[in-house]
Design a protein around this motif. Structure first.
Motif, PDB file in Angstrom:
ATOM      1  N   ALA A  32       0.792  -1.261   0.069  1.00 22.94           N
ATOM      2  CA  ALA A  32       0.012  -0.056   0.034  1.00 22.94           C
ATOM      3  C   ALA A  32       0.918   1.297   0.110  1.00 22.94           C
ATOM      4  O   ALA A  32       0.726   2.172  -0.738  1.00 22.94           O
ATOM      5  N   LEU A  33       2.027   1.200   0.651  1.00 23.56           N
ATOM      6  CA  LEU A  33       2.778   2.373   0.925  1.00 23.56           C
ATOM      7  C   LEU A  33       3.687   2.503  -0.629  1.00 23.56           C
ATOM      8  O   LEU A  33       3.762   3.659  -1.070  1.00 23.56           O
ATOM      9  N   ASP A  34       3.970   1.581  -1.020  1.00 22.97           N
ATOM     10  CA  ASP A  34       4.548   1.673  -2.460  1.00 22.97           C
ATOM     11  C   ASP A  34       3.695   2.116  -3.439  1.00 22.97           C
ATOM     12  O   ASP A  34       4.032   2.959  -4.265  1.00 22.97           O
ATOM     13  N   ALA A  35       2.277   1.626  -3.468  1.00 26.78           N
ATOM     14  CA  ALA A  35       1.591   2.071  -4.475  1.00 26.78           C
ATOM     15  C   ALA A  35       1.258   3.338  -4.196  1.00 26.78           C
ATOM     16  O   ALA A  35       1.121   4.305  -5.564  1.00 26.78           O
ATOM     17  N   GLN A  36       1.146   4.167  -3.211  1.00 23.98           N
ATOM     18  CA  GLN A  36       0.594   5.301  -3.029  1.00 23.98           C
ATOM     19  C   GLN A  36       1.853   6.396  -3.449  1.00 23.98           C
ATOM     20  O   GLN A  36       1.672   7.420  -4.117  1.00 23.98           O
ATOM     21  N   LEU A  37       3.178   5.983  -2.957  1.00 25.65           N
ATOM     22  CA  LEU A  37       4.315   6.715  -3.341  1.00 25.65           C
ATOM     23  C   LEU A  37       4.429   6.821  -4.861  1.00 25.65           C
ATOM     24  O   LEU A  37       4.663   7.565  -5.526  1.00 25.65           O
ATOM     25  N   GLN A  38       4.550   5.511  -5.745  1.00 24.70           N
ATOM     26  CA  GLN A  38       4.557   5.550  -7.035  1.00 24.70           C
ATOM     27  C   GLN A  38       3.708   6.254  -7.608  1.00 24.70           C
ATOM     28  O   GLN A  38       4.022   7.190  -8.783  1.00 24.70           O
ATOM     29  N   ARG A  39       2.344   6.255  -7.292  1.00 21.22           N
ATOM     30  CA  ARG A  39       1.123   6.926  -8.034  1.00 21.22           C
ATOM     31  C   ARG A  39       1.465   8.432  -7.781  1.00 21.22           C
ATOM     32  O   ARG A  39       1.340   9.259  -8.725  1.00 21.22           O
ATOM     33  N   ASP A  40       1.700   8.945  -6.308  1.00 22.03           N
ATOM     34  CA  ASP A  40       1.891  10.280  -6.187  1.00 22.03           C
ATOM     35  C   ASP A  40       3.130  10.948  -6.517  1.00 22.03           C
ATOM     36  O   ASP A  40       3.139  12.245  -6.796  1.00 22.03           O
ATOM     37  N   ALA A  41       4.156  10.083  -6.348  1.00 20.36           N
ATOM     38  CA  ALA A  41       5.503  10.937  -6.307  1.00 20.36           C
ATOM     39  C   ALA A  41       6.435  10.147  -7.502  1.00 20.36           C
ATOM     40  O   ALA A  41       7.590  10.761  -7.350  1.00 20.36           O
ATOM     41  N   GLY A  42       6.186   8.987  -7.865  1.00 18.07           N
ATOM     42  CA  GLY A  42       6.963   8.453  -8.986  1.00 18.07           C
ATOM     43  C   GLY A  42       8.280   7.914  -8.281  1.00 18.07           C
ATOM     44  O   GLY A  42       9.506   7.850  -8.866  1.00 18.07           O
ATOM     45  N   GLY A  49      12.375   6.276   1.665  1.00 23.04           N
ATOM     46  CA  GLY A  49      13.109   6.132   2.930  1.00 23.04           C
ATOM     47  C   GLY A  49      14.722   6.679   2.438  1.00 23.04           C
ATOM     48  O   GLY A  49      15.148   7.308   3.610  1.00 23.04           O
ATOM     49  N   ILE A  50      15.298   6.452   1.571  1.00 23.99           N
ATOM     50  CA  ILE A  50      16.554   7.060   1.230  1.00 23.99           C
ATOM     51  C   ILE A  50      16.625   8.480   1.303  1.00 23.99           C
ATOM     52  O   ILE A  50      17.333   9.077   1.852  1.00 23.99           O
ATOM     53  N   LEU A  51      15.797   9.121   0.509  1.00 25.20           N
ATOM     54  CA  LEU A  51      15.718  10.491   0.621  1.00 25.20           C
ATOM     55  C   LEU A  51      15.427  11.155   1.845  1.00 25.20           C
ATOM     56  O   LEU A  51      16.043  12.132   2.385  1.00 25.20           O
ATOM     57  N   PHE A  52      14.491  10.454   2.726  1.00 25.82           N
ATOM     58  CA  PHE A  52      14.095  10.878   3.924  1.00 25.82           C
ATOM     59  C   PHE A  52      15.363  10.889   4.931  1.00 25.82           C
ATOM     60  O   PHE A  52      15.704  11.700   5.556  1.00 25.82           O
ATOM     61  N   ARG A  88      17.346  10.604 -11.707  1.00 26.32           N
ATOM     62  CA  ARG A  88      16.139  11.669 -11.627  1.00 26.32           C
ATOM     63  C   ARG A  88      16.888  13.082 -10.902  1.00 26.32           C
ATOM     64  O   ARG A  88      15.936  13.930 -10.980  1.00 26.32           O
ATOM     65  N   GLY A  89      18.188  13.107 -11.007  1.00 25.88           N
ATOM     66  CA  GLY A  89      18.704  14.285 -10.245  1.00 25.88           C
ATOM     67  C   GLY A  89      18.344  14.410  -8.759  1.00 25.88           C
ATOM     68  O   GLY A  89      18.712  15.628  -8.221  1.00 25.88           O
ATOM     69  N   TRP A  90      18.082  13.377  -8.065  1.00 27.92           N
ATOM     70  CA  TRP A  90      17.589  13.499  -6.417  1.00 27.92           C
ATOM     71  C   TRP A  90      18.688  13.225  -5.552  1.00 27.92           C
ATOM     72  O   TRP A  90      18.454  13.722  -4.520  1.00 27.92           O
ATOM     73  N   GLY A 111      15.921  16.612  -4.990  1.00 27.09           N
ATOM     74  CA  GLY A 111      15.848  15.376  -4.092  1.00 27.09           C
ATOM     75  C   GLY A 111      15.118  15.807  -2.922  1.00 27.09           C
ATOM     76  O   GLY A 111      14.210  15.190  -2.581  1.00 27.09           O
ATOM     77  N   ARG A 112      15.472  17.002  -2.368  1.00 18.75           N
ATOM     78  CA  ARG A 112      14.969  17.492  -0.968  1.00 18.75           C
ATOM     79  C   ARG A 112      13.502  17.662  -1.525  1.00 18.75           C
ATOM     80  O   ARG A 112      12.544  17.488  -0.819  1.00 18.75           O
ATOM     81  N   ASP A 113      13.324  18.543  -2.710  1.00 15.45           N
ATOM     82  CA  ASP A 113      12.033  19.191  -2.994  1.00 15.45           C
ATOM     83  C   ASP A 113      10.956  17.665  -3.255  1.00 15.45           C
ATOM     84  O   ASP A 113       9.712  17.858  -2.858  1.00 15.45           O
ATOM     85  N   ALA A 114      11.765  16.907  -3.996  1.00 11.53           N
ATOM     86  CA  ALA A 114      10.715  15.635  -4.441  1.00 11.53           C
ATOM     87  C   ALA A 114      10.271  14.998  -3.048  1.00 11.53           C
ATOM     88  O   ALA A 114       9.242  14.414  -2.939  1.00 11.53           O
ATOM     89  N   MET A 115      11.110  14.826  -1.978  1.00  9.20           N
ATOM     90  CA  MET A 115      10.839  14.147  -0.709  1.00  9.20           C
ATOM     91  C   MET A 115       9.867  14.965   0.023  1.00  9.20           C
ATOM     92  O   MET A 115       8.848  14.349   0.444  1.00  9.20           O
ATOM     93  N   LEU A 116      10.075  16.263  -0.110  1.00  9.93           N
ATOM     94  CA  LEU A 116       8.929  17.044   0.674  1.00  9.93           C
ATOM     95  C   LEU A 116       7.548  17.101   0.074  1.00  9.93           C
ATOM     96  O   LEU A 116       6.826  17.200   0.654  1.00  9.93           O
ATOM     97  N   ALA A 117       7.825  17.057  -1.387  1.00 11.44           N
ATOM     98  CA  ALA A 117       6.535  16.904  -1.998  1.00 11.44           C
ATOM     99  C   ALA A 117       5.669  15.479  -1.543  1.00 11.44           C
ATOM    100  O   ALA A 117       4.635  15.617  -1.757  1.00 11.44           O
TER     101      ALA A 117
END
Length: 163
Positions: A32-42, A49-52, A88-90, A111-117
Motif C-alpha cells: 500500500a505504501l509503495d502504490a501510493q508513493l509510486q502513484r503520487d510521487a513516482g 526512505g533513502i531521501l528521507f 532523476r537528479g535527486w 531530491g529534497r524537493d521531491a521528498m518534501l512533495a
C-alpha cells in the motif's frame, strides 16, 4: 494428539492467529505504501526512505554503508536505488572527501524537493492505515512491541540470515 493439541514445532492456535495476522500486515502495508508513493510521487517506499534519511542529516550526506544500515539494505540494493535516484537528479554519489575509498550519498535540492512533495501524502496514508484504527494506547503498545521484535532481530545473539 487431538485437533487442538499442537504438533511439536508448529504454532498453537493463538500463535497461528497472531502470526498470520502479522504476516498479512507485513505483506499488505508495504504494498500500500509503495502504490501510493509510486502513484503520487513516482518513487518507491524504499527510495522515499533513502531521501528521507538523507534529509534528516545536517548536510544531506551519508556514507553509503551507513545509509544501507538505516535502510536495512545490502549495498548492492542501495546502489541500484541510488542509481535510479541519480538519474532523476535527486541524489548524487561522490568519494568521501575525508577518505576517497568511501562513497557518500548526497541529497540534491531536487531530491529534497521531491521528498518534501511526497511526504504529506505518505504521512496521510500512514495515519489512515496505521494510526486511525488504533487508540493512542494501542499505537504506543504497537511501537513498544515492534521495538522489542526489532531488538530481538538485531541483538548481538539474535537472528541473522544464513551465510
Amino acid at each position: 494428539m487431538t485437533a487442538t493439541t499442537p504438533v511439536p514445532d508448529s504454532f498453537d492456535p493463538e500463535e497461528l492467529e497472531t502470526w498470520s495476522t502479522l504476516a498479512t500486515l507485513l505483506e499488505w502495508l508495504p504494498a500500500a505504501l509503495d502504490a501510493q508513493l509510486q502513484r503520487d510521487a513516482g518513487m518507491s517506499h524504499f527510495e522515499f526512505g533513502i531521501l528521507f534519511a538523507l534529509s534528516r542529516t545536517k548536510d544531506g550526506t551519508l556514507r553509503m554503508s551507513e545509509l544501507a544500515g538505516y535502510a536495512n539494505s545490502t549495498l548492492s540494493r542501495l546502489s541500484r536505488a541510488a542509481a535510479r535516484l541519480e538519474r532523476r537528479g535527486w541524489l548524487r554519489r561522490a568519494p568521501d572527501p575525508g577518505d576517497g575509498r568511501i562513497t557518500i550519498a548526497v541529497l540534491t535540492e531536487a531530491g529534497r524537493d521531491a521528498m518534501l512533495a511526497a511526504e504529506p501524502g505518505h504521512v496521510a496514508l500512514v495515519r489512515q492505515l496505521v494510526f486511525a484504527p488504533l487508540t493512542r494506547t494501542q499505537a504506543m503498545q504497537l511501537e513498544r512491541s515492534a521495538r522489542r521484535i526489532n531488538g530481538t532481530i538485531r541483538a548481538k545473539d539474535g537472528w541473522s540470515p544464513s551465510a
